[in-house]
Scaffold this active site. Structure first.
Site, PDB file in Angstrom:
ATOM      1  N   PRO A  89      -0.283  -1.965 -17.883  1.00 18.33           N
ATOM      2  CG  PRO A  89      -1.909  -1.192 -19.367  1.00 18.33           C
ATOM      3  CD  PRO A  89      -0.638  -0.800 -18.683  1.00 18.33           C
ATOM      4  CD  GLU A 116      -3.356   6.302 -26.118  1.00 15.95           C
ATOM      5  OE1 GLU A 116      -3.926   5.201 -26.063  1.00 15.95           O
ATOM      6  OE2 GLU A 116      -3.769   7.318 -25.537  1.00 15.95           O
ATOM      7  NE  ARG A 154      -0.370  -3.140   4.921  1.00 12.12           N
ATOM      8  CZ  ARG A 154      -0.983  -2.681   6.000  1.00 12.12           C
ATOM      9  NH1 ARG A 154      -1.088  -1.388   6.188  1.00 12.12           N
ATOM     10  NH2 ARG A 154      -1.496  -3.514   6.883  1.00 12.12           N
ATOM     11  CG  ASP A 169      -2.300  -6.763   6.448  1.00 10.05           C
ATOM     12  OD1 ASP A 169      -2.886  -6.346   7.455  1.00 10.05           O
ATOM     13  OD2 ASP A 169      -1.356  -6.153   5.896  1.00 10.05           O
TER      14      ASP A 169
END
Ligand code: ADE
Length: 229
Positions: A89, A116, A154, A169
């Site tokens: 993150p 963690e 893709r 897209d």
């Protein structure tokens, strides 16, 4: 394009690689996904890969030794050393522009954490490209790694049936606007009709309508994208 996924939960990818577009891409030889269990590089008796954080606190931290050795063992499995991506993150947030950049690498190693977090020395030693898929915390990097695979393939020529369908897209092309509304049969459903312009066969008019629809949608939903373009 080749992906090497380093994870403590390779089984999580079993169903995913066997389905849909990715399955076809693998069968046609355009994409390879190799799964590696980080636990295979644990040297201690209990195959332990995580431990309590120094200084105290909740949760467990992924240990440096099994991870570093796993990456060092997986890298030489192919002549192209590959681009190492750590899913965290705290990484740069994935966008279509970053996907385009990643898809330029013929080989990507995807390092998934659990618990963690990673021992900081993993970052310092391996210097990975740290990537996040959004400002929220997953239980591990596996779903994020699937998002990277899903978005990158893709852009591999031949993976999508229609060669330029990813150019239209959302977030793609020169402007990176949202894609406009799409319709298929029937022409009318519960009183909702398909815009007649889409039925008239005039490709120029249809292209103009689509562009305006895309612009309006982007203005209504994601003004920030219009400001960027
Ligand atoms: N691991 C945990 N949360 C994540 C996120 N948002 N993106 C990438 N990897 C993660």
């Amino acid at each position: 394009m080749r992906f090497d996924v380093l994870t403590l939960f390779p089984e999580m990818f079993g169903g995913y690689v066997g389905q849909s577009l990715l399955k076809l891409a693998i069968e046609s030889g355009l994409v390879e996904v190799h799964l590696h269990d980080i636990r295979d590089w644990a040297t201690n008796r209990h195959k332990k890969v995580d431990d309590r954080p120094f200084g105290g606190g909740p949760g467990m931290v992924l240990m440096v030794d099994p991870v570093v050795r796993a990456v060092e063992a997986v890298r030489p499995m192919h002549p192209d050393a590959g681009h190492l991506v750590m899913l965290t993150p705290q990484g740069r947030r994935l966008s279509q522009a970053i996907v385009e950049e990643l898809a330029g690498h013929p080989r990507i190693l995807l390092l998934c954490g659990r618990y963690e977090g990673f021992d900081e020395r993993i970052r310092l030693i391996l210097k990975p490209d740290e990537v996040s898929i959004g400002d929220y915390v997953l239980n591990g990097g596996e779903v994020a790694a699937m998002a990277v695979i899903e978005t990158a393939i893709r852009l591999v020529p031949g993976v999508l049936g229609d060669e330029d369908s990813s150019a239209n897209d959302s977030f793609s092309g020169d402007r990176r606007w949202l894609e406009g509304a799409q319709y298929t049969r029937p022409r009318e459903y519960r009183g909702y009709e398909v815009p007649t312009i889409l039925l008239n066969g005039n490709h120029e008019e249809i292209a103009r309508w689509r562009e305006e629809n895309s612009r309006r949608r982007t203005l209504e939903r994601r003004k920030d994208l219009l400001e960027d373009s």
